[in-house]
Design an enzyme around this catalytic site. Structure first.
Site, PDB file in Angstrom:
ATOM      1  N   TYR A 169       0.994  -1.715   0.078  1.00  0.00           N
ATOM      2  CA  TYR A 169      -0.478   0.201   0.370  1.00  0.00           C
ATOM      3  C   TYR A 169       1.064   1.274  -0.031  1.00  0.00           C
ATOM      4  O   TYR A 169       2.070   1.569   0.881  1.00  0.00           O
ATOM      5  CB  TYR A 169      -1.209   0.339   1.420  1.00  0.00           C
TER       6      TYR A 169
ATOM      7  N   GLU B 119      -0.417   4.400  -0.678  1.00  0.00           N
ATOM      8  CA  GLU B 119      -1.522   5.910  -0.521  1.00  0.00           C
ATOM      9  C   GLU B 119      -0.730   7.245  -0.174  1.00  0.00           C
ATOM     10  O   GLU B 119       0.394   7.196   0.820  1.00  0.00           O
ATOM     11  CB  GLU B 119      -2.284   5.396   0.616  1.00  0.00           C
TER      12      GLU B 119
ATOM     13  N   ASP C  22      -7.443  14.822 -24.412  1.00  0.00           N
ATOM     14  CA  ASP C  22      -7.151  13.543 -24.075  1.00  0.00           C
ATOM     15  C   ASP C  22      -7.023  12.221 -25.349  1.00  0.00           C
ATOM     16  O   ASP C  22      -6.890  12.221 -26.294  1.00  0.00           O
ATOM     17  CB  ASP C  22      -8.731  12.382 -23.567  1.00  0.00           C
TER      18      ASP C  22
ATOM     19  N   THR D  11      -3.865   7.073 -21.537  1.00  0.00           N
ATOM     20  CA  THR D  11      -3.877   5.672 -21.244  1.00  0.00           C
ATOM     21  C   THR D  11      -2.381   5.370 -21.604  1.00  0.00           C
ATOM     22  O   THR D  11      -2.034   6.199 -21.955  1.00  0.00           O
ATOM     23  CB  THR D  11      -4.421   4.915 -22.204  1.00  0.00           C
TER      24      THR D  11
ATOM     25  N   LYS E  60      -2.310   1.972 -25.594  1.00  0.00           N
ATOM     26  CA  LYS E  60      -2.495   1.979 -26.953  1.00  0.00           C
ATOM     27  C   LYS E  60      -1.662   2.151 -27.348  1.00  0.00           C
ATOM     28  O   LYS E  60      -0.643   1.030 -27.242  1.00  0.00           O
ATOM     29  CB  LYS E  60      -3.840   2.887 -26.487  1.00  0.00           C
TER      30      LYS E  60
ATOM     31  N   ARG F  58      -1.981  -1.667 -18.420  1.00  0.00           N
ATOM     32  CA  ARG F  58      -3.169  -1.109 -18.431  1.00  0.00           C
ATOM     33  C   ARG F  58      -3.532   0.411 -17.839  1.00  0.00           C
ATOM     34  O   ARG F  58      -3.393  -0.471 -16.438  1.00  0.00           O
ATOM     35  CB  ARG F  58      -4.201  -1.872 -18.221  1.00  0.00           C
TER      36      ARG F  58
HETATM   37  N1  PLP Z   1      -9.837   8.193 -24.041  1.00  0.00           N
HETATM   38  C1  PLP Z   1     -10.162   7.504 -24.852  1.00  0.00           C
HETATM   39  C2  PLP Z   1     -10.342   8.932 -26.207  1.00  0.00           C
HETATM   40  C3  PLP Z   1     -10.386   6.063 -25.281  1.00  0.00           C
HETATM   41  O1  PLP Z   1     -10.514   5.991 -26.789  1.00  0.00           O
HETATM   42  C4  PLP Z   1     -10.435   5.557 -23.738  1.00  0.00           C
HETATM   43  C5  PLP Z   1     -10.516   4.273 -23.910  1.00  0.00           C
HETATM   44  O2  PLP Z   1     -10.591   3.194 -24.686  1.00  0.00           O
HETATM   45  C6  PLP Z   1     -10.659   5.985 -22.674  1.00  0.00           C
HETATM   46  C7  PLP Z   1     -10.341   7.145 -22.439  1.00  0.00           C
HETATM   47  C8  PLP Z   1     -10.523   5.264 -21.504  1.00  0.00           C
HETATM   48  O3  PLP Z   1      -9.479   4.503 -21.192  1.00  0.00           O
HETATM   49  P1  PLP Z   1      -9.878   2.900 -20.108  1.00  0.00           P
HETATM   50  O4  PLP Z   1     -10.240   2.130 -20.770  1.00  0.00           O
HETATM   51  O5  PLP Z   1      -8.529   2.901 -19.525  1.00  0.00           O
HETATM   52  O6  PLP Z   1     -10.742   4.248 -19.124  1.00  0.00           O
END
Ligand code: PLP
Length: 414
Positions: free
Chosen positions: A51, A53, A197, A223, A226, A232
């Site tokens: 842990y 935190e 994002d 993320t 990808k 992940r």
């Molecule tokens: N943002 C975008 C543009 C995504 O394509 C994705 C997942 O496919 C996410 C956020 C979310 O990721 P997670 O599945 O790890 O929550």
């Protein structure tokens, strides 16, 4: 016998089956990849036992000295990879990275302007079925229905009318370059925070193959699993002035203990992504995507927006008289994993769809290049042209297996 086989033969057998599926098939899901052995090792390490935190130097548990070192490395590496001032590497996922940004600067009921899920956006960008559309007042832009590309002029007009507190840019199914600077300018004009994002294109932004939002937008979320080819998870980048509210929003605002095995694996991923090999890999991802798109177009498959600039293509199957669902199943029978996807002007439900999304990060990680992409494009076209032909699917499945065997998932794994 492995420890897992001894303790839990059922789960061991399931993992074995999945290993075979990955070894023998072609993974064309645009949001997936094949991590390195080093990332896999860190993800499965004893760092999971602890842990931690809090943040490095300020934990709520003793014994965190090595976890501090791992998290500091992850933070420093991702900041240097993207040229960012501050990073939070604790979000368990991309959705939680977005949630933390909203928590940091919005109040319930505040307005968000973001891309429509059915035209390429993500659930966590204000979809009515997601926390982001339930807690906040969500307004959505789409693509221009003729060009199927973002229309920055009309997004600017919407922003002026709506006066959102946050504008989100970035997508899950958009095959074209995104002009993050234009989004930052639109946001500045209306006094909104701008959130990029980059979950899908993080690897391309890190290597300069796609322009990076860092330096333009207030926040960048992503993320790690990808195009970035890590475990992940998620992360957030911002300037120092937002470091405190972002860190507070992640912990204690939204999460408890960080996943330190995953943070260690993120650190490995950020190191790998800063190498010349990773730049070459990312260039190949985009080259492969273009070849796949060209091959499919030569077989009269309509590509949404006419092509691709990144790691994915969006196929409109309307001319073939099959749905995305049918195509996904037929290609699955042929050993090619893809996902059905809505397209602009969609007339079907998200469970059926008129489109397919195909991406090249995973097959490129296995070492496949242009000639393999051409072959894969030929197989996809053959299956969707004759989607009820199960013997064709079976024979392609054998050819897929033979191609896959030449590009092992991990050379030592059989
Ligand atoms: N943002 C975008 C543009 C995504 O394509 C994705 C997942 O496919 C996410 C956020 C979310 O990721 P997670 O599945 O790890 O929550």
């Amino acid at each position: 016998m492995s420890y897992l086989e001894t303790t839990d033969p059922e789960i061991a057998a399931i993992i074995d089956k999945e290993t075979n599926r990955q070894i023998n098939g072609l993974e064309l899901i645009a949001s997936e990849n094949v991590v390195s052995r080093a990332v896999l090792e860190a993800s499965g390490s004893i760092m999971t036992n602890k842990y931690a935190e809090g943040y490095p130097g300020k934990r709520y548990y003793g014994g965190c000295e090595f976890h501090d070192m791992a998290e500091n490395l992850a933070r420093d590496r991702v900041c240097s990879l993207f040229g960012a001032e501050h990073a939070n590497v604790q979000p368990h996922s991309g959705s939680q990275a977005n949630m933390a940004v909203y928590f940091a600067v919005l109040k319930p009921g505040d307005k968000i302007l973001s891309m429509n899920l059915s035209q390429g956006g993500h659930l966590s960008h204000g979809s009515p079925v997601n926390f982001s559309g339930i807690i906040y007042e969500s307004h959505q832009y789409g693509v221009d229905l003729k060009t199927e590309r973002m229309d920055y002029g009309s997004i600017a007009e919407m922003a002026k009318k709506i006066q959102p507190k946050i504008i989100v840019c970035g997508a899950s199914a958009y095959p074209r370059e995104i002009d993050f600077k234009a989004f930052a300018d639109i946001s500045e004009d209306v006094g909104a925070y701008c959130v990029a994002d980059i979950a899908h294109i993080a690897g391309l932004c890190a290597t300069g193959i796609h322009p990076s939002p860092v330096g333009h937008t207030t926040f960048t979320t992503s993320t790690t699993h990808k195009t970035l080819r890590g475990p992940r998870g998620g992360f957030i980048l911002c300037d120092k002035e937002f470091a405190a509210p972002i860190d507070k929003a992640v912990f204690p605002g939204m999460q408890g203990g960080p996943l330190m095995h995953i943070i260690s694996a993120k650190a490995v991923c950020f190191k790998e992504a800063s190498t010349k090999e990773f730049v070459k890999y990312s260039e190949q991802v985009v080259k492969n995507s273009r070849i796949l798109a060209e091959t499919l177009a030569a077989h009269n498959v309509r590509l949404v927006s006419g092509g691709t600039d990144n790691h994915l293509c969006l196929l409109d199957l309307t001319n073939f008289g099959i749905t995305g669902l049918e195509a996904e199943q037929a290609l699955g029978n042929a050993g090619i994993t893809v996902n059905k996807n809505t397209i602009p002007n969609e007339t079907k439900s998200p469970f059926v769809t008129s489109g397919l999304r195909v991406g090249t990060p995973a097959v490129t990680s296995r070492g496949m290049k242009e000639s393999e992409m051409k072959q894969i494009g030929e197989w996809i076209a053959a299956v969707i042209r004759d989607s009820k032909n199960t013997s064709l699917q079976e024979s392609i499945r054998e050819e897929v297996k033979s191609l896959a065997s030449q590009y092992p998932l991990y050379p030592d794994l059989t």
